[in-house]
Design a protein around this motif. Structure first.
Motif, mmCIF file in Angstrom:
data_model
loop_
_atom_site.group_PDB
_atom_site.id
_atom_site.type_symbol
_atom_site.label_atom_id
_atom_site.label_comp_id
_atom_site.label_asym_id
_atom_site.label_seq_id
_atom_site.Cartn_x
_atom_site.Cartn_y
_atom_site.Cartn_z
ATOM 1 N N GLN A 1 0.812 -1.209 0.000
ATOM 2 C CA GLN A 1 0.000 0.000 0.000
ATOM 3 C C GLN A 1 0.844 1.257 0.000
ATOM 4 O OE1 GLN A 1 -3.020 0.084 2.967
ATOM 5 N NE2 GLN A 1 -3.779 -1.965 2.513
ATOM 6 N N TRP B 1 1.079 2.363 -3.566
ATOM 7 C CA TRP B 1 -0.135 2.632 -4.342
ATOM 8 C C TRP B 1 -0.296 4.145 -4.473
ATOM 9 C CZ3 TRP B 1 -4.022 -1.158 -1.573
ATOM 10 C CH2 TRP B 1 -3.569 -2.474 -1.759
ATOM 11 N N SER C 1 -1.913 7.715 -6.013
ATOM 12 C CA SER C 1 -3.137 8.383 -6.491
ATOM 13 C C SER C 1 -2.765 9.786 -6.975
ATOM 14 C CB SER C 1 -4.174 8.451 -5.366
ATOM 15 O OG SER C 1 -3.673 9.181 -4.271
ATOM 16 N N HIS D 1 -6.318 7.116 -10.374
ATOM 17 C CA HIS D 1 -5.439 5.948 -10.384
ATOM 18 C C HIS D 1 -4.509 5.895 -11.580
ATOM 19 C CE1 HIS D 1 -7.719 4.546 -7.020
ATOM 20 N NE2 HIS D 1 -8.852 4.474 -7.725
ATOM 21 N N ASP E 1 1.166 8.753 -2.236
ATOM 22 C CA ASP E 1 1.094 7.308 -2.023
ATOM 23 C C ASP E 1 0.056 7.005 -0.936
ATOM 24 O OD1 ASP E 1 2.284 7.795 0.458
ATOM 25 O OD2 ASP E 1 4.295 7.305 -0.257
ATOM 26 N N ASN E 2 -0.102 5.701 -0.631
ATOM 27 C CA ASN E 2 -1.148 5.271 0.296
ATOM 28 C C ASN E 2 -0.580 4.904 1.670
ATOM 29 O OD1 ASN E 2 -3.914 4.802 0.740
ATOM 30 N ND2 ASN E 2 -3.622 2.588 0.596
ATOM 31 N N LYS F 1 1.053 5.526 5.582
ATOM 32 C CA LYS F 1 0.590 6.216 6.777
ATOM 33 C C LYS F 1 1.805 6.662 7.574
ATOM 34 C CE LYS F 1 -3.784 3.746 7.216
ATOM 35 N NZ LYS F 1 -4.638 2.909 8.092
ATOM 36 N N PRO G 1 0.945 9.528 4.525
ATOM 37 C CA PRO G 1 1.256 9.495 3.087
ATOM 38 C C PRO G 1 2.355 10.487 2.735
ATOM 39 C CG PRO G 1 -0.791 10.675 3.461
ATOM 40 C CD PRO G 1 -0.381 10.133 4.792
ATOM 41 N N ASN H 1 -5.366 -0.415 -5.931
ATOM 42 C CA ASN H 1 -4.969 0.787 -6.661
ATOM 43 C C ASN H 1 -4.444 0.385 -8.021
ATOM 44 O OD1 ASN H 1 -4.393 3.341 -7.295
ATOM 45 N ND2 ASN H 1 -2.799 3.694 -5.766
#
Length: 679
Positions: free
Chosen positions: A458, A461, A463, A480, A506-507, A509, A511, A664
């Motif tokens: 993740q 991934w 966005s 995406h 990005d995804n 934590k 981000p 994603n």
């Protein structure tokens, strides 16, 4: 009444005769005659005459207690006359007879468990005397060396009774002496033999001579553990003993000699299975009912180092996040040893020979006491994804036994890499502009922002979001895919030059993000000139000067367009020849080495092919798009894009990846950006 010895004289009154002279009493006689008495006639003077009874034979009252006879006095007349008197002799008793027992020896039997006061037998003595001389009393005396407290005799009746229960095992017979004494002091003695009859009142006894405990668990079968003897103080069947052992799986009994038995092992022992054996040997006699006794042998089994440590798992997998602090605890291995003491004390260490699979990492350490596994230094997921070490568990026996287990350390990715924008280039060179015809409809693809992330999962991934734009309502960005498209048709009120700022996030934590600046020129036809370096429209007060420049620029662009068209046609011809040979150009040499490692965790789910239509003067900007990512590499095959006939088609950009991020599907990862090909 007579009570005299032999020769005793007993005077009697003389007979009286009135006659005188020869006619008076001349003699006396006894009638009938007896052998015990005689009569004597004596005179002390003429006038003093007397008679006496003389005891001629000893009297025996026991034979004849009374007798009577007549004493006859005869005178001297003619015819003689007689006078008679009756004499009754009562013989008085003299203690001349001692008591006499009816038996010289008395025999009796008594059970040893008879209660106190039980009659054993009765002795009897008789005395022919009468009265007090015939009254007999009994006394009890014991043979020398024997106790006198077990029996008592009734002095009148002669009954012999027990004063306490007898014990056959203490004395099997008792010899007594009984004396009978009459009132005159005469006595007699007899012997009494009392036989004690055995009763099964004694249980067998087990007497241990030797016993070995603890016993090593590697003791060979047939080893003697204990030697003991059995005995029973009873006799006969009551004293006949048999022995038995409850558990005969690992131990058994075997006779040694006489009443001795041996307790021996019959099979191999295992302390880990049974650490202590409680063996009960039962000895029983043959009495009725039989009596038994039990001897317990507690055999402890001492440990031998015959068990290696055993891990509670066949293998371990531990996880650590990258950028960890030094000496971080990541897990523990645990091994148990079935032995005890030093044989069961387990210590841990890293095995000298590492596993053949995977790289070995010197950053792993294991605590020798508790098996805790630590990572000694920070790790980088992008450099090391996992490693494997072998942990050895060893006991403290002599010699020590050991076991090995594989520990796989997996490094978990942290979101420590921000997205990297590959296109459009974000270096210091002047930014190129995308050409957009004003006749383009909504959904027209202007360009595609291409970015990768060195992280995985993740964290990689990506966005895409439109952060800022000259006309926010004119453009849209695929979340995406990163594709920049027209949201609505272009109008005359829209400025020719448009600037967009795309945020790539990005995804992770938290981000991480990067921005990409995109410029677009809205052109009416292919003759429009793209003015490089212009960042804003000319002011209104310089309109005349700008017109002159535009004319000059138009001429230059026209010439450049003709040259470009010639070069393009020539290149097209060469390119088709190359496509027939099945080649395609790849541009990946300029990617960072860290991105090339991401083939296993990429963020580009599928191949894309984009068509970019060029108008007049657009060659410069399109080739700027390809320059950062197209070095000289062997050409490879790529499908040729097709579009409307009135447009020329330039590079298509297929992007492929091995892994697809399920949540994603439109993002790019550094490890999965393999190539950009154009036709």
């Amino acid at each position: 009444h007579l009570h005299s010895d032999l020769g005793s004289r007993f005077p009697l009154e003389a007979a009286q005769d009135l006659d005188i002279g020869s006619n008076t009493v001349q003699a006396y006689s006894i009638s009938p005659e007896n052998e015990y008495f005689s009569v004597a006639y004596r005179s002390r003077s003429e006038d003093d005459k007397y008679i006496e009874l003389v005891l001629e034979k000893p009297l025996d009252r026991e034979e004849q207690s009374e007798m009577s006879f007549s004493v006859i006095a005869v005178d001297g007349g003619s015819p003689p006359r007689t006078g008679t008197t009756e004499v009754k002799i009562v013989i008085l008793d003299v203690n001349d007879n001692p008591p006499i027992f009816t038996q010289e020896r008395y025999f009796g039997k008594v059970l040893e468990n008879m209660p106190e006061g039980s009659v054993v037998l009765t002795v009897l003595a008789r005395d022919q005397d009468a009265g007090v001389y015939g009254e007999i009393s009994y006394q009890l005396s014991h043979a020398l060396g024997q106790s006198d407290s077990a029996f008592v005799i009734d002095p009148i009746t002669g009954e012999i009774k027990t004063t306490k229960p007898l014990d056959f095992e203490a004395a099997q017979s008792h010899e007594l002496r009984v004396s009978a004494t009459d009132g005159g002091g005469l006595s007699a003695i007899c012997k009494v033999l009392v036989e004690v009859v055995d009763v099964n009142d004694n249980a067998p006894e087990v007497v241990v001579s030797s016993f070995s405990s603890p016993l090593p668990e590697n003791t060979a079968p047939g080893t003697v553990v204990a030697l003991f003897t059995v005995r029973d103080r009873d006799s006969g069947a009551n004293g006949k003993i048999s022995c038995g052992l409850e558990d005969q799986l690992f131990f058994s009994l075997r006779p040694a000699y006489k009443n001795y038995y041996e307790l021996v092992t019959v099979s191999a022992l295992d302390r880990e299975e049974t650490a202590r054996y409680i063996l009960r040997v039962t000895a029983a006699d043959a009495g009725s009912p039989p009596l038994t006794s039990t001897q317990t042998f507690t055999v402890d089994i001492s440990d031998v180092n015959d068990n290696a440590p055993v891990f509670n798992q066949t293998s371990y997998t531990m996880y650590v996040r990258e950028n960890n602090v030094p000496t971080v605890f990541v897990g523990a291995v645990s091994a148990a040893d079935a032995d005890v003491g030093l044989n069961g004390k387990v210590s841990y260490s890293l095995a000298a020979v590492q596993a053949a699979e995977g790289p070995w990492c010197s950053c792993v350490s294991v605590n020798s006491e508790n098996g805790h596994v630590f990572v000694l230094r920070p790790l980088d997921y992008e450099r090391l994804r996992q490693t494997e070490v072998t942990v050895s568990a060893s006991d403290a026996g002599s010699p020590p036994l050991r076991a090995n287990v594989s520990v796989r350390l997996v490094v978990l990715d942290e979101n420590d890499n921000a997205p990297l924008v590959l296109y459009p280039g974000q270096d210091s060179s002047p930014a190129s502009s995308e050409l957009v015809p004003v006749s383009a409809e909504a959904g027209y693809l202007i360009t595609k922002v291409v970015a990768v992330d060195a992280d995985s999962g993740q964290n990689s991934w990506l966005s895409y979001h439109l952060l800022r734009a000259s006309e926010p309502g004119l453009f849209t960005v695929g979340v995406h895919s990163g594709e920049v498209r027209l949201r609505r048709p272009v109008t005359e009120r829209d400025s020719v030059r448009q600037k967009l700022l795309v945020l790539v996030r990005d995804n992770g934590k938290p981000p991480l993000s990067a921005t990409a600046a995109v410029s677009a020129l809205l052109l009416k036809d292919l003759s429009d000139v793209r003015l490089p370096g212009h960042s804003s429209p000319a002011p209104e007060d310089q309109a005349g000067s700008l017109t002159t420049y535009l004319i000059i620029a138009l001429v230059c662009v026209s010439l450049l367009f003709l040259v470009s068209t010639a070069l393009f046609v020539a290149r097209k011809v060469c390119k088709r020849k190359e496509l027939k040979a099945g080649h395609v150009l790849y541009g990946a040499d300029n990617l960072q080495s860290g991105l090339a490692d991401g083939a296993a965790a990429g963020s580009l789910p599928r191949a894309y092919c984009y068509e970019i239509s060029l108008t007049t003067g657009s060659g410069n900007s399109e080739f700027k798009f390809l320059k950062p990512i197209l070095p000289s590499v062997p050409p490879q095959h790529c499908a040729v894009g097709q579009g409307p006939e009135d447009e020329q088609h330039f590079p298509c950009v297929p992007v492929s990846t091995e892994d697809t991020a399920p949540d994603n599907p439109g993002t790019l990862s550094a490890g999965h950006f393999n190539s950009l090909s154009f036709n």
